[in-house]
Design a protein around this motif. Structure first.
Motif, PDB file in Angstrom:
ATOM      1  N   GLU A 185     -29.605 -12.472   6.012  1.00 28.16           N
ATOM      2  CA  GLU A 185     -28.758 -13.244   5.116  1.00 28.16           C
ATOM      3  C   GLU A 185     -27.609 -13.830   5.938  1.00 28.16           C
ATOM      4  N   GLU A 191     -30.111  -1.308   7.968  1.00 25.69           N
ATOM      5  CA  GLU A 191     -29.335  -2.476   7.565  1.00 25.69           C
ATOM      6  C   GLU A 191     -28.028  -2.482   8.336  1.00 25.69           C
ATOM      7  N   THR A 213     -31.494  -6.781   7.416  1.00 24.81           N
ATOM      8  CA  THR A 213     -32.176  -5.627   6.852  1.00 24.81           C
ATOM      9  C   THR A 213     -33.599  -5.605   7.386  1.00 24.81           C
ATOM     10  N   LYS A 254     -26.165 -10.405   7.600  1.00 24.73           N
ATOM     11  CA  LYS A 254     -26.590  -9.111   7.068  1.00 24.73           C
ATOM     12  C   LYS A 254     -28.079  -9.024   7.365  1.00 24.73           C
ATOM     13  N   THR A 283     -31.104 -17.597   3.745  1.00 25.76           N
ATOM     14  CA  THR A 283     -31.872 -16.432   4.165  1.00 25.76           C
ATOM     15  C   THR A 283     -33.075 -16.823   5.014  1.00 25.76           C
ATOM     16  N   VAL A 333     -24.474  -5.230   9.294  1.00 23.17           N
ATOM     17  CA  VAL A 333     -23.765  -6.496   9.133  1.00 23.17           C
ATOM     18  C   VAL A 333     -23.030  -6.757  10.434  1.00 23.17           C
ATOM     19  N   THR A 334     -23.096  -7.988  10.905  1.00 17.54           N
ATOM     20  CA  THR A 334     -22.446  -8.346  12.163  1.00 17.54           C
ATOM     21  C   THR A 334     -21.953  -9.785  12.087  1.00 17.54           C
TER      22      THR A 334
END
Length: 141
Positions: free
Chosen positions: A139, A23, A9, A7, A117, A25-26
């Motif tokens: 993250e 932001e 950002t 994630k 993180t 997510v992958t």
């Protein structure tokens, strides 16, 4: 090498203190080699660079980011190390633009299982035209 979910950002704060946030997510891959942690993922429409691959290398207090893709004349890379300035180029559809990055901080909290993180706070100048503060949070799960 193991599969991970990232994630990512990114917050950009301009000189008028206006803030934009992106932001996404992958999925990606994580592995360790020679004391460094590597994260690899494909860019998407959300990140603005579909077809590009990004690899991150974290070792000690330094994060190296390298991007390669179909329209890049050269592999684009940036090194983030607290208090250090990095100079290079950023390829755009209109040609290469001079790039300067001054890293304020690099912090990581990665557990042995690879979860955790990475936070990077830096200022970036593109061709002397824009100068923005950026805060990147990654993250890993």
């Amino acid at each position: 090498m193991r599969d991970i979910i990232l994630k990512i950002t990114g917050r950009q704060i301009d000189d008028m203190f206006e803030e934009e946030q992106v932001e996404f997510v992958t999925v990606g891959k994580l592995y360790r080699r020679n004391g460094a942690l590597f994260l690899i993922y494909e860019e998407s429409e959300v990140s603005g660079e579909p077809g590009y691959k990004t690899s991150l290398r974290l070792k000690d207090d330094t994060l190296c980011m390298k991007r390669s893709g179909p329209n890049a004349e050269r592999d684009e890379g940036i090194e983030f190390k607290e208090g250090k300035k990095y100079s290079g180029y950023y390829d755009t559809p209109f040609g290469a633009v001079g790039l300067e990055v001054l890293t304020n901080s690099v912090k990581s909290d990665i557990k042995e299982d690879g979860k955790g993180t990475i936070d990077v706070d830096y200022h970036i100048s593109l061709g002397g035209i824009t100068d923005n503060r950026n805060i990147l949070n990654i993250e890993i799960s």
